[in-house]
Design a protein around this motif. Structure first.
Motif, short mmCIF file in Angstrom:
data_model
loop_
_atom_site.label_atom_id
_atom_site.label_comp_id
_atom_site.label_asym_id
_atom_site.label_seq_id
_atom_site.Cartn_x
_atom_site.Cartn_y
_atom_site.Cartn_z
N VAL A 15 43.33 30.91 36.05
CA VAL A 15 42.55 32.14 35.90
C VAL A 15 41.50 32.23 37.00
CG1 VAL A 15 40.92 33.36 34.41
CG2 VAL A 15 42.96 32.33 33.43
N GLU A 37 42.71 33.44 40.32
CA GLU A 37 42.86 34.90 40.43
C GLU A 37 41.63 35.54 41.06
OE1 GLU A 37 44.00 37.00 36.92
OE2 GLU A 37 45.43 35.44 36.34
N CYS A 62 34.38 42.13 38.23
CA CYS A 62 35.74 41.58 38.30
C CYS A 62 35.85 40.29 37.50
CB CYS A 62 36.14 41.34 39.76
SG CYS A 62 36.31 42.85 40.71
N HIS A 93 42.05 37.60 29.88
CA HIS A 93 42.67 36.33 29.49
C HIS A 93 42.06 35.76 28.21
CE1 HIS A 93 45.22 35.90 33.00
NE2 HIS A 93 44.22 36.32 33.73
N VAL A 116 38.44 39.80 34.40
CA VAL A 116 39.47 38.74 34.42
C VAL A 116 39.34 37.86 33.19
CG1 VAL A 116 40.19 36.64 35.63
CG2 VAL A 116 39.81 38.74 36.91
#
Length: 161
Positions: free
Chosen positions: A145, A148, A109, A117, A113
């Protein structure tokens, strides 16, 4: 006298029950057979002979193969390193982010992520803790970020280098 008769009947009844149980158990054991299972071979018997008999190196054998034999699930390894030249060229700042002890899914993950980005980073492991070295121009954007990651139950601490 009556007690002796009852004890004798009980003893005879017990021996008959034991005999029946043992006989049924031995009959059941004779019915059971171990199934024949063939061992799994990755290569055919014909191909192993040709591989062993030829004196070619493993690189030559691999290049002569016409079909590709993949074994799934395959291990995947990604390594990302930030170079000093890229960091200085962009005018970015370096941040060290500790995400602690995470499992494989959480690590996946984090990779997704950061890739979505387009944030450059590298990582290293100290003991069981994962540390990310992140290169970015905007600290606030990096914090957004990293926030998240809370969706994936990943907590972090960030320091500027």
């Amino acid at each position: 006298m009556q007690i002796r008769v009852l004890v004798a009947i009980f003893t005879i009844f017990t021996f008959i029950m034991l005999f029946v149980l043992i006989r049924n158990y031995s009959d059941a054991m004779n019915l059971y057979t171990i199934p024949d299972v063939m061992p799994y071979n990755l290569l055919d018997d014909n191909s192993t002979d040709s591989v062993v008999s030829s004196g070619a190196s493993w690189i030559e054998k691999l290049s002569m193969q016409s079909d590709v034999a993949y074994i799934y699930p395959a291990s995947e390894m990604q390594v990302r390193l930030l170079s000093d030249a890229n960091i200085q060229k962009e005018g970015s700042s370096i941040f060290r982010v500790s995400v602690g002890v995470i499992d494989d899914y959480q690590f996946f993950c984090i990779n997704q992520v950061f890739m979505s980005h387009k944030i450059q980073y590298s990582y290293y492991k100290v003991g069981d803790n994962i540390w990310l070295v992140v290169s970015t121009k905007d600290e606030k954007y990096l914090k957004q970020v990293l926030d998240e990651l809370a969706r994936y139950e990943i907590s972090y601490t960030m320091t500027k280098s």
